[in-house]
Design a protein around this motif. Sequence first.
Motif, PDB file in Angstrom:
ATOM      1  N   PRO A   1       0.828  -1.213   0.000  1.00  0.00           N
ATOM      2  CA  PRO A   1       0.000   0.000   0.000  1.00  0.00           C
ATOM      3  C   PRO A   1       0.860   1.259   0.000  1.00  0.00           C
ATOM      4  O   PRO A   1       1.850   1.353   0.721  1.00  0.00           O
ATOM      5  CB  PRO A   1      -0.796  -0.124   1.308  1.00  0.00           C
ATOM      6  CG  PRO A   1      -0.758  -1.576   1.654  1.00  0.00           C
ATOM      7  CD  PRO A   1       0.562  -2.075   1.166  1.00  0.00           C
ATOM      8  N   LEU A   2       0.500   2.214  -0.841  1.00  0.00           N
ATOM      9  CA  LEU A   2       1.199   3.489  -0.907  1.00  0.00           C
ATOM     10  C   LEU A   2       0.366   4.581  -0.241  1.00  0.00           C
ATOM     11  O   LEU A   2      -0.846   4.625  -0.409  1.00  0.00           O
ATOM     12  CB  LEU A   2       1.468   3.887  -2.361  1.00  0.00           C
ATOM     13  CG  LEU A   2       2.436   3.025  -3.146  1.00  0.00           C
ATOM     14  CD1 LEU A   2       2.531   3.516  -4.585  1.00  0.00           C
ATOM     15  CD2 LEU A   2       3.808   3.005  -2.500  1.00  0.00           C
ATOM     16  N   THR A   3       1.033   5.435   0.518  1.00  0.00           N
ATOM     17  CA  THR A   3       0.385   6.590   1.132  1.00  0.00           C
ATOM     18  C   THR A   3       1.124   7.846   0.673  1.00  0.00           C
ATOM     19  O   THR A   3       2.134   7.774  -0.027  1.00  0.00           O
ATOM     20  CB  THR A   3       0.432   6.501   2.665  1.00  0.00           C
ATOM     21  OG1 THR A   3       1.805   6.631   3.100  1.00  0.00           O
ATOM     22  CG2 THR A   3      -0.120   5.165   3.163  1.00  0.00           C
ATOM     23  N   ASP A   4       0.630   8.993   1.090  1.00  0.00           N
ATOM     24  CA  ASP A   4       1.297  10.245   0.727  1.00  0.00           C
ATOM     25  C   ASP A   4       2.737  10.280   1.231  1.00  0.00           C
ATOM     26  O   ASP A   4       3.587  10.954   0.642  1.00  0.00           O
ATOM     27  CB  ASP A   4       0.526  11.439   1.295  1.00  0.00           C
ATOM     28  CG  ASP A   4      -0.792  11.663   0.576  1.00  0.00           C
ATOM     29  OD1 ASP A   4      -0.972  11.110  -0.523  1.00  0.00           O
ATOM     30  OD2 ASP A   4      -1.652  12.377   1.119  1.00  0.00           O
ATOM     31  N   ALA A   5       3.015   9.541   2.316  1.00  0.00           N
ATOM     32  CA  ALA A   5       4.369   9.524   2.867  1.00  0.00           C
ATOM     33  C   ALA A   5       5.356   8.819   1.935  1.00  0.00           C
ATOM     34  O   ALA A   5       6.566   9.013   2.043  1.00  0.00           O
ATOM     35  CB  ALA A   5       4.378   8.855   4.233  1.00  0.00           C
ATOM     36  N   ASN A   6       4.841   7.991   1.018  1.00  0.00           N
ATOM     37  CA  ASN A   6       5.708   7.246   0.099  1.00  0.00           C
ATOM     38  C   ASN A   6       5.926   7.962  -1.231  1.00  0.00           C
ATOM     39  O   ASN A   6       6.637   7.460  -2.091  1.00  0.00           O
ATOM     40  CB  ASN A   6       5.102   5.873  -0.208  1.00  0.00           C
ATOM     41  CG  ASN A   6       4.859   5.052   1.033  1.00  0.00           C
ATOM     42  OD1 ASN A   6       3.733   4.652   1.297  1.00  0.00           O
ATOM     43  ND2 ASN A   6       5.893   4.808   1.808  1.00  0.00           N
ATOM     44  N   ILE A   7       5.306   9.109  -1.404  1.00  0.00           N
ATOM     45  CA  ILE A   7       5.346   9.793  -2.692  1.00  0.00           C
ATOM     46  C   ILE A   7       5.817  11.225  -2.491  1.00  0.00           C
ATOM     47  O   ILE A   7       5.295  11.943  -1.650  1.00  0.00           O
ATOM     48  CB  ILE A   7       3.953   9.788  -3.354  1.00  0.00           C
ATOM     49  CG1 ILE A   7       3.502   8.350  -3.625  1.00  0.00           C
ATOM     50  CG2 ILE A   7       3.977  10.589  -4.656  1.00  0.00           C
ATOM     51  CD1 ILE A   7       2.081   8.238  -4.107  1.00  0.00           C
TER      52      ILE A   7
END
Length: 215
Positions: free
Chosen positions: A39-45
């Motif tokens: 899962p990707l969140t804003d913290a990963n982008i």
Amino acid sequence: MEIPFSHVLLFFVVLVSSHNPESNLFCFADPTDGFTEVPLTDANIELQKPYDIPLEERYSFVDGVRKLWVYADDKPHDPSSHTQPRTEGLDYSSGVWQFEGYGFVPNGTSGATIAQIHGAAQGATTIILRIYDGDMRYYSGNLIATSLYDRWFRLNIIHDVDGGKVTVFLDGNQVFQVADKGPGDLYFKCGVYAAPANISYYMESRWRDIKIYKE
């Protein structure tokens, strides 16, 4: 056209710790088989852009499509930058990881890196995929695929860190494999970033449905 290497251009950064059919190496199972989506969140982008320009002048996100564009005379992402952009985050250093995204490069964009794995034991990057005149190349060398202008293509990059290899798929077909450059603080990037030379003045790429997988 040549520009100083310090002219770093816009990149969409994903942090975790019709191509030529004759170039197909294999055409078997889907490249994501056996992998689990992370899962990707804003913290990963993170978005990187020329430091003196508002983000909305180099990036848009409409109906699930991320559009990124730059000009050859844009500034780097940081006024003190003399290298490619670097962002710390949830990177990876072992195991088997996979990037997936649907990319689009309009006719006229040339000499632009559109995807890479940043980090390596030797050098700054493990792999760079560039578009020159509609064709995809490994850095400025090996031809990977042709005729990519003005169409959506599915790009999958699998990095087997422990096995020391990187495999590239286009539209579900394996088109390239190469030894990596050793372990490091690794992460995936996609977007648009000028090569050191032979670039168009305007460069653009678009991305949608970006995912990260782990085996």
